[in-house]
Design an enzyme around this catalytic site. Structure first.
Site, PDB file in Angstrom:
ATOM      1  N   GLU A 107      68.680 -14.782  77.564  1.00 13.49           N
ATOM      2  CA  GLU A 107      70.037 -14.693  77.012  1.00 13.49           C
ATOM      3  C   GLU A 107      70.022 -13.782  75.790  1.00 13.49           C
ATOM      4  O   GLU A 107      68.974 -13.323  75.356  1.00 13.49           O
ATOM      5  CB  GLU A 107      70.547 -16.094  76.604  1.00 13.49           C
ATOM      6  CG  GLU A 107      71.390 -16.776  77.675  1.00 13.49           C
ATOM      7  CD  GLU A 107      72.834 -16.284  77.706  1.00 13.49           C
ATOM      8  OE1 GLU A 107      73.134 -15.252  77.060  1.00 13.49           O
ATOM      9  OE2 GLU A 107      73.660 -16.924  78.372  1.00 13.49           O
ATOM     10  N   ASN A 150      76.413 -21.586  69.975  1.00 13.28           N
ATOM     11  CA  ASN A 150      76.107 -20.798  71.164  1.00 13.28           C
ATOM     12  C   ASN A 150      75.823 -19.323  70.902  1.00 13.28           C
ATOM     13  O   ASN A 150      74.800 -18.799  71.301  1.00 13.28           O
ATOM     14  CB  ASN A 150      77.280 -20.929  72.150  1.00 13.28           C
ATOM     15  CG  ASN A 150      76.998 -20.348  73.504  1.00 13.28           C
ATOM     16  OD1 ASN A 150      75.845 -20.253  73.911  1.00 13.28           O
ATOM     17  ND2 ASN A 150      78.040 -19.958  74.209  1.00 13.28           N
ATOM     18  N   ASP A 178      78.544 -31.190  75.070  1.00 16.01           N
ATOM     19  CA  ASP A 178      77.161 -31.042  75.526  1.00 16.01           C
ATOM     20  C   ASP A 178      77.163 -30.593  76.969  1.00 16.01           C
ATOM     21  O   ASP A 178      77.420 -31.381  77.876  1.00 16.01           O
ATOM     22  CB  ASP A 178      76.401 -32.364  75.371  1.00 16.01           C
ATOM     23  CG  ASP A 178      76.220 -32.740  73.918  1.00 16.01           C
ATOM     24  OD1 ASP A 178      75.914 -31.848  73.117  1.00 16.01           O
ATOM     25  OD2 ASP A 178      76.399 -33.934  73.588  1.00 16.01           O
ATOM     26  N   ASN A 191      81.824 -18.122  74.557  1.00 14.90           N
ATOM     27  CA  ASN A 191      80.511 -17.654  74.960  1.00 14.90           C
ATOM     28  C   ASN A 191      80.202 -16.354  74.219  1.00 14.90           C
ATOM     29  O   ASN A 191      80.245 -16.335  72.996  1.00 14.90           O
ATOM     30  CB  ASN A 191      80.466 -17.505  76.489  1.00 14.90           C
ATOM     31  CG  ASN A 191      79.162 -18.012  77.062  1.00 14.90           C
ATOM     32  OD1 ASN A 191      78.090 -17.764  76.520  1.00 14.90           O
ATOM     33  ND2 ASN A 191      79.235 -18.737  78.159  1.00 14.90           N
ATOM     34  N   ASP A 205      80.284 -14.479  80.493  1.00 13.00           N
ATOM     35  CA  ASP A 205      79.234 -15.015  79.620  1.00 13.00           C
ATOM     36  C   ASP A 205      79.004 -14.005  78.490  1.00 13.00           C
ATOM     37  O   ASP A 205      79.862 -13.804  77.660  1.00 13.00           O
ATOM     38  CB  ASP A 205      77.976 -15.282  80.446  1.00 13.00           C
ATOM     39  CG  ASP A 205      76.974 -16.182  79.734  1.00 13.00           C
ATOM     40  OD1 ASP A 205      76.918 -16.158  78.487  1.00 13.00           O
ATOM     41  OD2 ASP A 205      76.220 -16.898  80.406  1.00 13.00           O
TER      42      ASP A 205
END
Length: 263
Positions: free
Chosen positions: A15, A93, A111, A141, A188
């Site tokens: 990521e 995040n 969560d 995101n 994302d």
């Protein structure tokens, strides 16, 4: 536009792809590592006790690492900001930094994979203060700041859209608006190209797609697995994409890094 070329395999869960100082950087969540690609060889730059959810750099060049579950923003291995007063119960995040040194950090509000619940964005200012600047986001995101520091764009995965805010000098966010609707997609990670269009990675769609403000699709790159994040080189000629087998996350080293020539 060329075909995706496999650069790395054996990543647990890749990521936070970033292009910085002429090199590709990313986080491997499953290994707890921040990795820099040197030529075609990966080099571990940092290891984090917890999960290195995201990275970015302050204007002076210091690397920031977000320990999402720990609600900690780290700088040179030490605590830069404690985010737990805003939300210490749910994962933080993604981060994006403007040239003034404002660090925007988002929290999904629940969560994963339970939920959903509204998420938020906080800002850590150069003075070290931390405050909430936006709420009511549907799984915030990937985030990116435009080149003029005027706009923060955030992917709302559960709302199938990119959302924009005007950025104030003090890190305030105003004038919330839909930057692009993305029907059927769950965006994302994102990055902005030199023309101001946005590349977003989509896990279930297994692609990276370039869209203009308003939602016009300019390009689509199909990938063999779920696409989690993407990053552009400074010259805009290559897009990097991190993928993994979504059905087997953390169950093996299915993560891969691809390079896609754009010109």
């Amino acid at each position: 536009m060329g075909s995706p070329r496999e650069v790395l395999t054996g990543i647990v869960m890749g990521e936070s792809a970033r292009w910085h100082d002429g090199q590709l950087w990313f986080c491997d969540w499953g290994a707890g590592e921040v990795i820099r690609l040197e030529g075609s060889s990966p080099s571990v730059v940092a290891r984090v006790r917890g999960l290195p959810f995201c990275i970015d750099w302050l204007p002076g060049g210091d690397l920031l690492i977000l320990d999402g579950p720990g609600a900690r923003l780290l700088r040179a291995g030490s605590l830069h900001a404690d985010l737990s007063d805003i939300d210490g119960s749910h994962p933080w995040n993604d981060i994006a930094v403007d040239s003034r040194g404002n660090v925007f950090v988002n929290n999904i509000g629940y969560d994963f994979p339970a939920g959903p619940a509204p998420g938020l964005i906080a800002v850590v200012t150069p003075s070290g203060s931390v405050r909430q600047v936006a709420d009511g986001l549907e799984f915030p995101n990937g985030m990116a700041v435009t080149a003029d520091d005027g706009t923060l764009i955030v992917a709302e995965s559960h709302a199938s859209r990119l959302t924009a805010f005007d950025i104030g000098a003090d890190g305030s966010l105003t004038n919330r608006r839909v930057w692009a609707d993305l029907p059927g997609a769950a965006p994302d990670g994102i990055c902005i190209d030199r023309a101001g269009a946005v590349w977003y990675a989509a896990v279930p769609n297994q692609h990276c797609q370039l869209v203009r403000e308003g939602g016009e699709v300019l390009a689509t790159i199909s990938l063999p697995d779920g696409a989690f994040d993407c990053a552009l080189t400074d010259d805009g000629r290559t897009l990097y994409a991190l993928t993994a087998d979504y059905a087997n996350l953390f169950g093996g080293r299915t993560g891969r890094l691809f390079a896609i020539p754009l010109s």
